[in-house]
Design a protein around this motif. Structure first.
Motif, PDB file in Angstrom:
ATOM      1  N   VAL A  67      47.125  53.047  42.535  1.00 50.25           N
ATOM      2  CA  VAL A  67      47.909  54.195  42.995  1.00 50.25           C
ATOM      3  C   VAL A  67      46.956  55.175  43.677  1.00 50.25           C
ATOM      4  O   VAL A  67      46.037  55.699  43.053  1.00 50.25           O
ATOM      5  CB  VAL A  67      48.655  54.864  41.817  1.00 50.25           C
ATOM      6  CG1 VAL A  67      49.475  56.045  42.314  1.00 50.25           C
ATOM      7  CG2 VAL A  67      49.533  53.847  41.109  1.00 50.25           C
ATOM      8  N   GLU A  68      47.195  55.415  44.964  1.00 47.57           N
ATOM      9  CA  GLU A  68      46.266  56.209  45.774  1.00 47.57           C
ATOM     10  C   GLU A  68      46.858  57.509  46.308  1.00 47.57           C
ATOM     11  O   GLU A  68      46.115  58.362  46.776  1.00 47.57           O
ATOM     12  CB  GLU A  68      45.767  55.371  46.963  1.00 47.57           C
ATOM     13  CG  GLU A  68      45.098  54.060  46.574  1.00 47.57           C
ATOM     14  CD  GLU A  68      43.799  54.254  45.809  1.00 47.57           C
ATOM     15  OE1 GLU A  68      43.086  55.238  46.081  1.00 47.57           O
ATOM     16  OE2 GLU A  68      43.516  53.428  44.927  1.00 47.57           O
ATOM     17  N   LEU A  76      56.874  54.965  42.054  1.00 44.89           N
ATOM     18  CA  LEU A  76      56.695  54.281  40.777  1.00 44.89           C
ATOM     19  C   LEU A  76      57.385  55.036  39.643  1.00 44.89           C
ATOM     20  O   LEU A  76      58.017  54.429  38.773  1.00 44.89           O
ATOM     21  CB  LEU A  76      55.208  54.105  40.480  1.00 44.89           C
ATOM     22  CG  LEU A  76      54.499  53.104  41.391  1.00 44.89           C
ATOM     23  CD1 LEU A  76      52.995  53.271  41.312  1.00 44.89           C
ATOM     24  CD2 LEU A  76      54.920  51.680  41.054  1.00 44.89           C
ATOM     25  N   GLN A  77      57.301  56.349  39.656  1.00 46.34           N
ATOM     26  CA  GLN A  77      57.985  57.142  38.639  1.00 46.34           C
ATOM     27  C   GLN A  77      59.499  56.967  38.749  1.00 46.34           C
ATOM     28  O   GLN A  77      60.192  56.879  37.740  1.00 46.34           O
ATOM     29  CB  GLN A  77      57.609  58.617  38.768  1.00 46.34           C
ATOM     30  CG  GLN A  77      56.207  58.908  38.296  1.00 46.34           C
ATOM     31  CD  GLN A  77      55.770  60.336  38.556  1.00 46.34           C
ATOM     32  OE1 GLN A  77      56.199  60.967  39.530  1.00 46.34           O
ATOM     33  NE2 GLN A  77      54.907  60.851  37.693  1.00 46.34           N
ATOM     34  N   HIS A  78      60.003  56.901  39.975  1.00 43.20           N
ATOM     35  CA  HIS A  78      61.432  56.694  40.194  1.00 43.20           C
ATOM     36  C   HIS A  78      61.870  55.339  39.625  1.00 43.20           C
ATOM     37  O   HIS A  78      62.963  55.227  39.056  1.00 43.20           O
ATOM     38  CB  HIS A  78      61.767  56.788  41.683  1.00 43.20           C
ATOM     39  CG  HIS A  78      63.211  56.598  41.977  1.00 43.20           C
ATOM     40  ND1 HIS A  78      64.158  57.549  41.696  1.00 43.20           N
ATOM     41  CD2 HIS A  78      63.882  55.544  42.521  1.00 43.20           C
ATOM     42  CE1 HIS A  78      65.340  57.101  42.044  1.00 43.20           C
ATOM     43  NE2 HIS A  78      65.198  55.885  42.547  1.00 43.20           N
ATOM     44  N   ILE A  79      61.032  54.329  39.774  1.00 41.12           N
ATOM     45  CA  ILE A  79      61.326  53.004  39.221  1.00 41.12           C
ATOM     46  C   ILE A  79      61.327  53.066  37.701  1.00 41.12           C
ATOM     47  O   ILE A  79      62.125  52.403  37.042  1.00 41.12           O
ATOM     48  CB  ILE A  79      60.305  51.965  39.734  1.00 41.12           C
ATOM     49  CG1 ILE A  79      60.521  51.717  41.231  1.00 41.12           C
ATOM     50  CG2 ILE A  79      60.397  50.659  38.946  1.00 41.12           C
ATOM     51  CD1 ILE A  79      59.425  50.882  41.889  1.00 41.12           C
ATOM     52  N   GLY A  80      60.426  53.888  37.136  1.00 42.63           N
ATOM     53  CA  GLY A  80      60.349  54.027  35.686  1.00 42.63           C
ATOM     54  C   GLY A  80      58.955  53.909  35.107  1.00 42.63           C
ATOM     55  O   GLY A  80      58.754  54.082  33.904  1.00 42.63           O
ATOM     56  N   PHE A  81      57.968  53.614  35.959  1.00 45.83           N
ATOM     57  CA  PHE A  81      56.594  53.478  35.484  1.00 45.83           C
ATOM     58  C   PHE A  81      56.091  54.819  34.941  1.00 45.83           C
ATOM     59  O   PHE A  81      56.272  55.854  35.566  1.00 45.83           O
ATOM     60  CB  PHE A  81      55.658  53.045  36.625  1.00 45.83           C
ATOM     61  CG  PHE A  81      55.757  51.594  36.972  1.00 45.83           C
ATOM     62  CD1 PHE A  81      54.895  50.659  36.399  1.00 45.83           C
ATOM     63  CD2 PHE A  81      56.709  51.149  37.876  1.00 45.83           C
ATOM     64  CE1 PHE A  81      54.986  49.323  36.727  1.00 45.83           C
ATOM     65  CE2 PHE A  81      56.808  49.813  38.207  1.00 45.83           C
ATOM     66  CZ  PHE A  81      55.946  48.900  37.632  1.00 45.83           C
ATOM     67  N   THR A  82      55.459  54.751  33.794  1.00 43.49           N
ATOM     68  CA  THR A  82      54.826  55.938  33.210  1.00 43.49           C
ATOM     69  C   THR A  82      53.311  55.764  33.119  1.00 43.49           C
ATOM     70  O   THR A  82      52.604  56.742  32.890  1.00 43.49           O
ATOM     71  CB  THR A  82      55.377  56.237  31.814  1.00 43.49           C
ATOM     72  OG1 THR A  82      55.173  55.105  30.966  1.00 43.49           O
ATOM     73  CG2 THR A  82      56.873  56.576  31.870  1.00 43.49           C
ATOM     74  N   ARG A  83      52.851  54.527  33.301  1.00 45.48           N
ATOM     75  CA  ARG A  83      51.411  54.246  33.247  1.00 45.48           C
ATOM     76  C   ARG A  83      50.949  53.718  34.600  1.00 45.48           C
ATOM     77  O   ARG A  83      51.535  52.766  35.131  1.00 45.48           O
ATOM     78  CB  ARG A  83      51.098  53.221  32.164  1.00 45.48           C
ATOM     79  CG  ARG A  83      51.446  53.730  30.781  1.00 45.48           C
ATOM     80  CD  ARG A  83      51.117  52.721  29.741  1.00 45.48           C
ATOM     81  NE  ARG A  83      51.579  53.174  28.442  1.00 45.48           N
ATOM     82  CZ  ARG A  83      51.094  52.756  27.299  1.00 45.48           C
ATOM     83  NH1 ARG A  83      50.129  51.868  27.288  1.00 45.48           N
ATOM     84  NH2 ARG A  83      51.573  53.203  26.172  1.00 45.48           N
ATOM     85  N   MET A  84      49.927  54.355  35.128  1.00 45.35           N
ATOM     86  CA  MET A  84      49.402  54.000  36.451  1.00 45.35           C
ATOM     87  C   MET A  84      47.899  54.115  36.454  1.00 45.35           C
ATOM     88  O   MET A  84      47.336  54.901  35.693  1.00 45.35           O
ATOM     89  CB  MET A  84      49.988  54.928  37.514  1.00 45.35           C
ATOM     90  CG  MET A  84      51.490  54.918  37.587  1.00 45.35           C
ATOM     91  SD  MET A  84      52.106  56.192  38.691  1.00 45.35           S
ATOM     92  CE  MET A  84      53.669  56.542  37.914  1.00 45.35           C
ATOM     93  N   GLN A  85      47.261  53.355  37.358  1.00 53.59           N
ATOM     94  CA  GLN A  85      45.821  53.419  37.543  1.00 53.59           C
ATOM     95  C   GLN A  85      45.556  53.585  39.026  1.00 53.59           C
ATOM     96  O   GLN A  85      46.327  53.115  39.862  1.00 53.59           O
ATOM     97  CB  GLN A  85      45.149  52.133  37.070  1.00 53.59           C
ATOM     98  CG  GLN A  85      45.284  51.854  35.608  1.00 53.59           C
ATOM     99  CD  GLN A  85      44.695  50.505  35.234  1.00 53.59           C
ATOM    100  OE1 GLN A  85      44.749  49.571  36.002  1.00 53.59           O
ATOM    101  NE2 GLN A  85      44.145  50.421  34.046  1.00 53.59           N
ATOM    102  N   GLY A  86      44.464  54.213  39.383  1.00 50.02           N
ATOM    103  CA  GLY A  86      44.090  54.368  40.779  1.00 50.02           C
ATOM    104  C   GLY A  86      43.236  55.598  40.991  1.00 50.02           C
ATOM    105  O   GLY A  86      42.802  56.245  40.038  1.00 50.02           O
ATOM    106  N   ASN A  87      43.045  55.953  42.240  1.00 51.39           N
ATOM    107  CA  ASN A  87      42.184  57.084  42.586  1.00 51.39           C
ATOM    108  C   ASN A  87      42.944  58.368  42.857  1.00 51.39           C
ATOM    109  O   ASN A  87      42.359  59.321  43.363  1.00 51.39           O
ATOM    110  CB  ASN A  87      41.326  56.716  43.806  1.00 51.39           C
ATOM    111  CG  ASN A  87      40.317  55.642  43.472  1.00 51.39           C
ATOM    112  OD1 ASN A  87      39.780  55.604  42.381  1.00 51.39           O
ATOM    113  ND2 ASN A  87      40.083  54.751  44.416  1.00 51.39           N
ATOM    114  N   LEU A  88      44.226  58.399  42.580  1.00 58.13           N
ATOM    115  CA  LEU A  88      45.027  59.610  42.830  1.00 58.13           C
ATOM    116  C   LEU A  88      44.569  60.720  41.895  1.00 58.13           C
ATOM    117  O   LEU A  88      44.452  60.591  40.731  1.00 58.13           O
ATOM    118  CB  LEU A  88      46.510  59.350  42.632  1.00 58.13           C
ATOM    119  CG  LEU A  88      47.426  60.551  42.802  1.00 58.13           C
ATOM    120  CD1 LEU A  88      47.331  61.114  44.219  1.00 58.13           C
ATOM    121  CD2 LEU A  88      48.846  60.191  42.478  1.00 58.13           C
TER     122      LEU A  88
END
Length: 88
Positions: A67-68, A76-88
């Motif tokens: 996630v950048e 992703l939040q709209h889809i339902g993801f609560t866990r993300m990784q990346g450089n954001l």
């Protein structure tokens, strides 16, 4: 033992979904390629949504990698993801 098994690169790597029947995975990670392309190409958004739904159905933890930017996070939040990784 405190060890958690995660299958990485779901939707973009060489991971086979059949592996889910053979391993006791608890986490599925959506590949960064899917995340990078999901706002430009519908098929990648469908992959992210499907992976999330699969996780929900199987009681697994979905994580999005790579996630950048805020647009990716928002999708992703709209889809339902609560866990993300990346450089954001």
């Amino acid at each position: 033992m405190g060890v958690t098994l995660a299958l990485d690169n779901i939707g973009g790597g060489d991971s086979c979904l059949e592996t889910l029947t053979q391993l006791k995975a608890r986490i599925l990670k959506v590949d960064r390629v899917v995340v990078q392309r999901m706002n430009e190409q519908v098929i990648y958004r469908v992959l992210a949504q499907s992976t999330y739904s699969l996780c929900q159905s199987l009681g697994l933890i979905p994580i999005a990698s790579g996630v950048e930017n805020a647009a990716q996070r928002s999708t992703l939040q709209h889809i339902g993801f609560t866990r993300m990784q990346g450089n954001l």
